[in-house]
Design a protein around this motif. Sequence first.
Motif: not given
Length: 448
Positions: A7-10, A418-423
């Motif tokens: 699990c990643k937390i942004f 990854l953060e960019t893609l998820v958002k």
Amino acid sequence: METSHFCKIFPADGRADQVLFFSTKTAGKILLDRSILTSIRTGALSREEQKLLLEQGVIVQDRGTEIRKMPDVIGIQNNLNTTLNVTIVLNLDCNFSCTYCYEGSRKGHKYMTAETADALLQFIKTRVTDQKEALIVDFYGGEPLLSLPLIEQISTALKSFAERQHITYLSTMITNGSLLKRSAAEKLAALGLRSVKVTLDGPAHIHNRYRPFSSGAGSFDIILKNVEGCHDLFKISVGGNYTRETYPEFVSLLDILESRGLTSDRLGIVKFDPVMDTEESGGALPEHRTGCLSINDPWILDAEKLLREEILKRGYNTPKVGPMLCAIEHRDQFVVNYNGDIYKCPGFLGHEQFVIGTVGTGTRDYSDTYKLDIWKNESCLHCEYLPMCFGGCRFMTFLRNGKIDTVDCKKPYFDAQLETLVKQDIKYQLTPTSTPHPSSKSPADFSF
């Protein structure tokens, strides 16, 4: 309960009191009040909160157990799979002369014979066990539509076989689009063709430079006209291959598609990818390469961020970020070359060391041939991105090294992107509900 290892937390943009969780194992996305973090760590979650967070992959009973189970994940998925996927390479001929064609010198007047096609049909039939509920065939080349009569013959036979077996049959196709005429498309749609992928490498002046006919003539206008004439028969997806010099031009390609009425409701997936350098160019210095030999090349981050944003904001469908399993790991997924040789990935066509059998003799164990267990090492198993990678692309490793005895690690890419893609997925594909009070029964702002 613990936060999942995967699990990643942004940070939640514009919401200092909340954080965004993303599970690389389930693709679950959920916006939580920061107070929930404290509740997880202190064991103060309510039963409802535990249920929701377990479903989204945010929390687990025990991280150590979670990691120890990962080596079994692919085997479990294969045991549950009820679909047989076969890519059929009908020929290695083509009416184009693309500058970056990875088949290169392997191309030529090489076509599947009727005898090989018969053996192929028998191979497929023996693979349709009682567990199977669907058969999916992908027609591939070269240029598959140069073998139109054979496509019709194979499709007719497999459609009839599937009906007798009471399973679903459908086919897909990867084509350059130049021969996708209405008359041919109607025949193939009636025989189970459900989706087609064509390639447009930017607007006409760019595309025609990289994907001309063998005569040197431009192909852009013909492809676009064929897409316009057939989009109602099956879903047509648009792909494109960019270099570090050409990727900004793809924005104008999207404008052209919209101006021609090929809007999101009329097309399938739209996705652009970097050109992979061929084996011949693989040894070139980075500054002399126009394509890539690794997804970690820094310029790809800028290109992907721009193009994916432009695709999504126009409403086109593009793959969501989430767990990814290479075709070679799928037990019931095969690539059959025009001569009957069987591979696990089309990238390796023509490389005899990656042949795993023939349609006449069947397949042999290919665990070592394709290094199926290469990701079962401490570094990979403890990487939070493992479910999205599983050792990466064997073909990219082969292009770089001439062999596949090392992993194609994507960690630098995911760390940066990854953060960019998820958002992006959340911004364009989700509608958030109202922000809950910290004491709300449901800690989720949005999830799926």
